[in-house]
Scaffold this motif. Structure first.
Motif, PDB file in Angstrom:
ATOM      1  N   ILE A   1       0.860  -1.186   0.000  1.00 45.55           N
ATOM      2  CA  ILE A   1       0.000   0.000   0.000  1.00 45.55           C
ATOM      3  C   ILE A   1       0.893   1.231   0.000  1.00 45.55           C
ATOM      4  O   ILE A   1       1.917   1.276   0.687  1.00 45.55           O
ATOM      5  CB  ILE A   1      -0.960   0.002   1.219  1.00 45.55           C
ATOM      6  N   ASN A   2       0.522   2.236  -0.802  1.00 48.82           N
ATOM      7  CA  ASN A   2       1.349   3.447  -0.863  1.00 48.82           C
ATOM      8  C   ASN A   2       0.879   4.460   0.179  1.00 48.82           C
ATOM      9  O   ASN A   2      -0.096   4.241   0.919  1.00 48.82           O
ATOM     10  CB  ASN A   2       1.352   4.052  -2.268  1.00 48.82           C
ATOM     11  N   ALA A   3       1.563   5.601   0.240  1.00 48.75           N
ATOM     12  CA  ALA A   3       1.311   6.585   1.298  1.00 48.75           C
ATOM     13  C   ALA A   3      -0.106   7.150   1.236  1.00 48.75           C
ATOM     14  O   ALA A   3      -0.767   7.307   2.270  1.00 48.75           O
ATOM     15  CB  ALA A   3       2.340   7.713   1.203  1.00 48.75           C
ATOM     16  N   ILE A   4      -0.598   7.468   0.028  1.00 43.39           N
ATOM     17  CA  ILE A   4      -1.947   8.026  -0.091  1.00 43.39           C
ATOM     18  C   ILE A   4      -2.989   6.998   0.328  1.00 43.39           C
ATOM     19  O   ILE A   4      -3.985   7.325   0.978  1.00 43.39           O
ATOM     20  CB  ILE A   4      -2.206   8.504  -1.535  1.00 43.39           C
ATOM     21  N   GLY A   5      -2.773   5.743  -0.034  1.00 47.74           N
ATOM     22  CA  GLY A   5      -3.700   4.695   0.368  1.00 47.74           C
ATOM     23  C   GLY A   5      -3.777   4.561   1.881  1.00 47.74           C
ATOM     24  O   GLY A   5      -4.870   4.383   2.450  1.00 47.74           O
ATOM     25  N   ILE A   6      -2.638   4.644   2.545  1.00 48.34           N
ATOM     26  CA  ILE A   6      -2.617   4.571   4.010  1.00 48.34           C
ATOM     27  C   ILE A   6      -3.461   5.698   4.601  1.00 48.34           C
ATOM     28  O   ILE A   6      -4.276   5.485   5.509  1.00 48.34           O
ATOM     29  CB  ILE A   6      -1.163   4.645   4.527  1.00 48.34           C
ATOM     30  N   ALA A   7      -3.283   6.915   4.073  1.00 56.09           N
ATOM     31  CA  ALA A   7      -4.024   8.068   4.596  1.00 56.09           C
ATOM     32  C   ALA A   7      -5.515   7.963   4.303  1.00 56.09           C
ATOM     33  O   ALA A   7      -6.352   8.256   5.165  1.00 56.09           O
ATOM     34  CB  ALA A   7      -3.450   9.351   3.998  1.00 56.09           C
ATOM     35  N   LEU A   8      -5.869   7.540   3.085  1.00 57.05           N
ATOM     36  CA  LEU A   8      -7.287   7.422   2.730  1.00 57.05           C
ATOM     37  C   LEU A   8      -8.019   6.416   3.616  1.00 57.05           C
ATOM     38  O   LEU A   8      -9.196   6.615   3.948  1.00 57.05           O
ATOM     39  CB  LEU A   8      -7.433   7.010   1.260  1.00 57.05           C
ATOM     40  N   LEU A   9      -7.327   5.351   3.991  1.00 61.16           N
ATOM     41  CA  LEU A   9      -7.957   4.323   4.809  1.00 61.16           C
ATOM     42  C   LEU A   9      -7.878   4.623   6.302  1.00 61.16           C
ATOM     43  O   LEU A   9      -8.362   3.847   7.123  1.00 61.16           O
ATOM     44  CB  LEU A   9      -7.325   2.960   4.515  1.00 61.16           C
ATOM     45  N   GLY A  10      -7.256   5.751   6.654  1.00 63.16           N
ATOM     46  CA  GLY A  10      -7.269   6.210   8.037  1.00 63.16           C
ATOM     47  C   GLY A  10      -6.194   5.626   8.927  1.00 63.16           C
ATOM     48  O   GLY A  10      -6.370   5.570  10.148  1.00 63.16           O
ATOM     49  N   PHE A  11      -5.047   5.223   8.361  1.00 62.44           N
ATOM     50  CA  PHE A  11      -3.963   4.662   9.156  1.00 62.44           C
ATOM     51  C   PHE A  11      -2.758   5.592   9.133  1.00 62.44           C
ATOM     52  O   PHE A  11      -2.699   6.539   8.341  1.00 62.44           O
ATOM     53  CB  PHE A  11      -3.579   3.267   8.639  1.00 62.44           C
ATOM     54  N   GLU A  12      -1.792   5.303  10.014  1.00 67.96           N
ATOM     55  CA  GLU A  12      -0.603   6.146  10.112  1.00 67.96           C
ATOM     56  C   GLU A  12       0.577   5.577   9.339  1.00 67.96           C
ATOM     57  O   GLU A  12       1.414   6.329   8.853  1.00 67.96           O
ATOM     58  CB  GLU A  12      -0.217   6.334  11.583  1.00 67.96           C
TER      59      GLU A  12
END
Length: 694
Positions: free
Chosen positions: A217-228
């Motif tokens: 998972i890339n950085a934007i995906g992490i943010a979109l899904l609500g993780f750090e």
């Protein structure tokens, strides 16, 4: 623990086989007394839960803390050349990041070997995270040859021994085997640093799921899904995370893999448990690490809509800018032509009696020229770059002045009522354009009523909005504050939402095709006045159009002095225009009004003549748009010689912000081309009255 490179002292004993640079987990079985608390069984139970990586690490640390009391335990995840602290438990606190060159943890990561430091006091490079640390053990977590993380335990009471180290090695072996089988380490080994950086820079989330688990998972995906960070989500099931109530997403994953065709899906997801966001998924079947997988592109639909709206606004601005340049050029050329037609017709009508055979024909020519003039004005107004000569305007006074026109245009069965706010104050605008705005909206109300018994209410009000006022879709947005509002409401046929969305489009009409630019021009003129429009309408219930304009003053306007008396000053007039037909017809008009005229085709020759006889000229009529030396430069040149000379600007073109400083500097008046003899006379009368008052 230490934060520097620890020297390889005898007290820092690698376990096992310190001579090798490649670490191998201990193959020998753990003795029963070593695992007397069933630690490995607890670890196996944790691994069987298929937890996300960050939760797995936390539970691992918790279980180890029960086994090794009075200890500080932490796990560092391995990246390309850095170690990132993932979780910790106990009395100390370690740095968030370490390099592979720092301390025992760094050496453990660099050499992929386990280290037992039985007595930290005998190691001069060991820096304590707590003053009472006695022993330390560092063990790497490996999947094949890939370093996943480093586990470190420090004790403040016990002295660790080989049995402790062996137990931890076996724990790490079990954890590493589980992680390796889940392919959680693959993003670091199969996607190199260059492509990871490229994927992290993409504006959309990129997720790779294989065998029911997220493996990348890339950085934007992490943010979109609500993780750090990625370790909180790697190993999880994306389908279950996004779609907890049904198997829709999983079915789409399976369908994409079966058909080898990409699919799209939209859903709502709540990453914070407080508000949902719309997501658009694009599911693409791929091969990852030699096996089938799906790559999911995740886009925030809200962000997409915002980007599309911003792009649409930018395109609209660019279109209006290009159209404004085109329309301005057309208006300039056509208005100069129409100036010659209307000017000569108005002079011809003065020379003929109404019974003359061609008198009626000249009137028809004049009427057609007026229609052509209105069309050019509408074209320029639609672009928002129309001619704008601003001055304080009393909206109520304009409405009262237009009352006879309203009565003439309305049907005899239509009742017109007024509700005008006496505390309205003034607004700053172009009187001619404001009148066009009012009449265009009123005309649409008349057409909406058709020939039925109808009612139109015209309201003016000074309205204060605590929040940004609501305006029609696609129209300029305003901020909170006070606005002068003009509302025209009718009880006509009304409009549905679709029609409302099209009402400001050029040449749109519910009557028949080719109605013109009416409301589109209104929008352009309102935009030029830094205002906006709100619309309420319901089919068969009528329509209310409200124009919101920023106020110029909350003070009441003072009555203007009458300009009815023509004062015969300004006998010598300087006329400057580069178009010979316009210059000739304007000279004839001025002569008809009893003025002596000296005409010039460019600003430089006019300034030269003005310098020689500055005090003789009583008025200057100046064209705004001229080649080489325009009207603004010419006006400044004339004012440099004599700063009190009245200057009336003429133009058939749009005026930009350069005009305002000239107006503030005392511009005597303005004539919109094409103008008639009566227009010219009114302007001269106004200048004469102003000079008389001064």
């Amino acid at each position: 623990m230490d934060s520097h490179h620890a020297s390889e002292q005898p007290t820092v004993a690698p376990h096992p086989n310190p001579a090798r640079h490649e670490y191998e987990y201990a193959a020998d079985a753990v003795q029963p007394d070593v695992d007397r608390d069933g630690l490995l069984q607890k670890i196996e139970s944790i691994l069987g839960q298929n937890l996300p990586l960050d939760m797995l690490y936390r539970q691992l640390v918790t279980v180890l803390a029960e086994r090794f009391a009075n200890s500080f335990i932490c796990i560092y995840a391995a990246h390309t050349d850095m170690l990132q602290l993932q979780c910790q438990h106990g009395f100390g606190h370690n740095p968030e990041q370490l390099s592979f060159q720092q301390g025992i943890v760094g050496r453990c990561a660099r050499t992929k070997q386990a280290y037992l430091v039985a007595y930290v006091d005998q190691d001069p490079d060991f820096i304590r995270s707590h003053p009472h640390i006695q022993s330390s053990i560092c063990v790497p977590l490996l999947a094949g040859q890939q370093l996943l993380a480093v586990l470190m335990i420090e004790s403040i009471v016990d002295t660790f021994n080989q049995a402790d180290a062996t137990l931890l090695i076996n724990v790490c072996r079990h954890v590493s085997n589980a992680l390796g089988q889940a392919a959680l380490w693959r993003p670091n080994s199969l996607i190199d640093q260059h492509y990871r950086a490229m994927l992290d820079a993409m504006p959309d989330g990129i997720v790779v799921q294989q065998a029911g688990r997220i493996v990348y998972i890339n950085a934007i995906g992490i943010a979109l899904l609500g993780f750090e960070n990625c370790y909180q989500i790697l190993g999880s099931d994306l389908a279950g995370m996004l779609d907890q109530s049904s198997n829709t997403v999983q079915k789409l994953f399976d369908q994409a893999l079966a058909t080898k065709q990409p699919l799209s899906h939209e859903l709502r997801y709540d990453p914070t448990k407080t508000s949902e966001i719309p997501l658009r998924l694009t599911i693409i079947p791929i091969t990852f690490a030699g096996n089938s997988a799906v790559q999911i592109v995740i886009r925030d639909h809200t962000a997409i809509q915002q980007r599309e709206a911003a792009q649409q606004l930018a395109n609209e601005r660019e279109k209006r800018k290009s159209l404004g340049l085109l329309a301005g050029g057309i208006a300039h050329d056509f208005n100069n032509i129409l100036m010659g037609i209307r000017g000569n017709v108005s002079l011809g009508l003065l020379d003929l009696i109404p019974t003359h055979p061609i008198y009626q024909q000249l009137q028809e020519i004049e009427a057609l020229a007026i229609r052509a003039t209105e069309l050019t004005q509408q074209i320029v107004a639609y672009t928002g770059s129309s001619l704008f000569v601003s001055s304080p305007v009393d909206l109520n006074a304009q409405l009262r002045e237009l009352t006879p026109t309203f009565s003439e245009q309305a049907h005899s069965t239509t009742n017109i009522t007024y509700e005008l706010d006496d505390q309205l104050g003034l607004l700053k605008g172009d009187v001619n354009q404001l009148n066009q705005i009012i009449l265009s909206i009123f005309k649409n109300s008349i057409e909406a009523i058709d020939h039925r018994f109808g009612a139109i209410q015209i309201t003016s009000k000074l309205q204060t909005y605590a929040q940004a006022p609501h305006t029609a879709t696609g129209l300029p947005k305003l901020t909170a504050g006070s606005y002068i509002t003009l509302s025209i409401r009718d009880n006509g046929v009304g409009m549905d939402a679709h029609t409302q969305g099209l009402m400001f489009d050029p040449y749109f009409s519910t009557k028949f095709a080719g109605r013109g630019l009416g409301l589109a021009a209104v929008l352009g003129m309102v935009r030029a006045h830094h205002g906006s429009i709100a619309v309420w309408s319901q089919p068969q219930m009528g329509t209310e159009v409200t124009v919101l304009l920023p106020p110029h003053s909350i003070l009441q306007p003072t009555p203007a002095a009458s300009n009815d008396v023509v004062q015969s000053v300004h006998n010598l007039v300087m006329l400057i225009d580069d178009e010979p037909p316009v210059r000739m017809v304007t000279e004839r008009m001025l002569q008809r009004l009893g003025r002596t005229v000296r005409g010039f085709g460019d600003g430089q020759s006019a300034i030269k003549a003005f310098r020689e006889q500055a005090n003789e000229y009583q008025l200057v009529l100046l064209d705004l748009t001229m080649p080489h030396f325009n009207g603004i430069d010419t006006a400044r040149g004339l004012r440099a010689i004599r700063n009190d000379v009245p200057i009336v600007l003429m133009s058939g073109y749009s005026v930009d912000s350069m005009l305002d400083p000239l107006l503030n500097d005392g511009l005597a008046g303005f004539l919109q081309k094409p103008f008639t003899l009566s227009d010219l006379q009114r302007t001269i009368n106004s200048v004469s009255a102003t000079k008389g008052r001064h």
